[in-house]
Each structure stands twice: as C-alpha cells, then as structure tokens.
Write an enzyme that holds these catalytic residues in place. Structure first.
Site, mmCIF file in Angstrom:
data_model
loop_
_atom_site.group_PDB
_atom_site.id
_atom_site.type_symbol
_atom_site.label_atom_id
_atom_site.label_comp_id
_atom_site.label_asym_id
_atom_site.label_seq_id
_atom_site.Cartn_x
_atom_site.Cartn_y
_atom_site.Cartn_z
ATOM 1 N N PHE A 161 0.726 -1.271 -0.097
ATOM 2 C CA PHE A 161 0.141 0.022 -0.034
ATOM 3 C C PHE A 161 0.891 1.175 -0.015
ATOM 4 O O PHE A 161 1.319 1.832 0.976
ATOM 5 C CB PHE A 161 -0.926 0.271 1.171
ATOM 6 C CG PHE A 161 -2.353 -0.651 1.116
ATOM 7 C CD1 PHE A 161 -2.893 -0.060 -0.014
ATOM 8 C CD2 PHE A 161 -2.905 -1.472 1.813
ATOM 9 C CE1 PHE A 161 -4.434 -0.719 -0.273
ATOM 10 C CE2 PHE A 161 -4.221 -1.873 1.724
ATOM 11 C CZ PHE A 161 -4.767 -1.417 0.604
ATOM 12 N N HIS A 162 1.309 1.722 -1.303
ATOM 13 C CA HIS A 162 1.885 3.123 -1.240
ATOM 14 C C HIS A 162 0.775 3.880 -1.674
ATOM 15 O O HIS A 162 -0.226 3.709 -1.778
ATOM 16 C CB HIS A 162 2.947 2.952 -2.224
ATOM 17 C CG HIS A 162 2.970 2.458 -3.374
ATOM 18 N ND1 HIS A 162 2.666 3.384 -4.611
ATOM 19 C CD2 HIS A 162 2.641 1.338 -4.192
ATOM 20 C CE1 HIS A 162 2.464 2.781 -5.801
ATOM 21 N NE2 HIS A 162 2.467 1.373 -5.394
ATOM 22 N N MET A 163 1.211 5.284 -2.191
ATOM 23 C CA MET A 163 0.176 6.306 -2.194
ATOM 24 C C MET A 163 -0.682 5.871 -3.402
ATOM 25 O O MET A 163 -1.942 6.232 -3.152
ATOM 26 C CB MET A 163 0.994 7.402 -2.821
ATOM 27 C CG MET A 163 0.185 8.726 -2.932
ATOM 28 S SD MET A 163 -0.986 9.171 -1.466
ATOM 29 C CE MET A 163 0.334 10.328 -0.724
ATOM 30 N N ALA A 198 -3.031 2.936 -2.450
ATOM 31 C CA ALA A 198 -3.946 3.445 -1.152
ATOM 32 C C ALA A 198 -4.718 4.348 -1.351
ATOM 33 O O ALA A 198 -6.196 4.303 -0.948
ATOM 34 C CB ALA A 198 -2.886 3.872 -0.172
ATOM 35 N N GLU A 248 -0.555 -3.518 -10.630
ATOM 36 C CA GLU A 248 0.803 -3.482 -10.579
ATOM 37 C C GLU A 248 1.310 -4.758 -11.094
ATOM 38 O O GLU A 248 0.996 -5.676 -10.809
ATOM 39 C CB GLU A 248 1.254 -2.983 -9.279
ATOM 40 C CG GLU A 248 0.803 -1.542 -8.820
ATOM 41 C CD GLU A 248 1.342 -1.158 -7.671
ATOM 42 O OE1 GLU A 248 2.097 -1.797 -6.790
ATOM 43 O OE2 GLU A 248 1.277 0.154 -7.389
#
Length: 87
Positions: free
Chosen positions: A14-16, A19, A87
């Site tokens: 969970f990066h920017m 998230a 991703e």
C-alpha cells in the site's frame, strides 16, 4: 460484521497510488471498514492511516466490514487487494 482474509499481492504494497484508489472506493460505502494487519487495526477510509501502517507485499490482511452494505464493501475491498491494483 463480516470479515475475510487475504494477502497483499501488490509489488509495493500500500503506497500512495493503490492506497488512494482503495480509500476512494471504500469511501463510497456506508459501512465501517477496517483492515487488520498484525496487531494493528486500520481504518480503510483513511489514506494517512493506511500509509502509516506500512503494509507490504505478502502481508496477511483481514478485512472487516460492518453496516448496511457490508457484503458489497467487503467484496470490493477483497477484489481490489487481490487484483494487485494493476501493478
């Protein structure tokens, strides 16, 4: 209240970007939605709290939903996480 376990599959966790997508989608539901990871309970509608939790690839998560649209909220949360956010 209903819950389901899953695993974070996104390469960066969970990066920017993921998230932000997750919070935007969870905010559409009236139910209270939490992510349980380790000994933490994280509000699934709070971007800053999700980012501060440091959820990495491979983390075991339990998604909890409680409210009038809990099943739809849980289904969407699991769908997003299991997709890896593209991703």
């Amino acid at each position: 209240m209903i819950s389901k376990e899953t695993t974070m599959v996104a390469a960066q966790g969970f990066h920017m970007r993921p998230a932000s997508v997750f919070v935007k989608e969870m905010s559409k539901f009236k139910s209270k939605i939490n992510i349980l990871v380790g000994d933490k309970t994280v509000d699934a509608k709070s971007l800053m709290i999700i980012l501060s939790a440091g959820i990495k690839q491979g983390a075991k998560l339990t998604i909890q939903a409680d409210g009038e649209d809990e099943q739809a909220a849980l289904n969407k949360a699991i769908e997003l996480i299991d997709s890896g956010f593209g991703e």
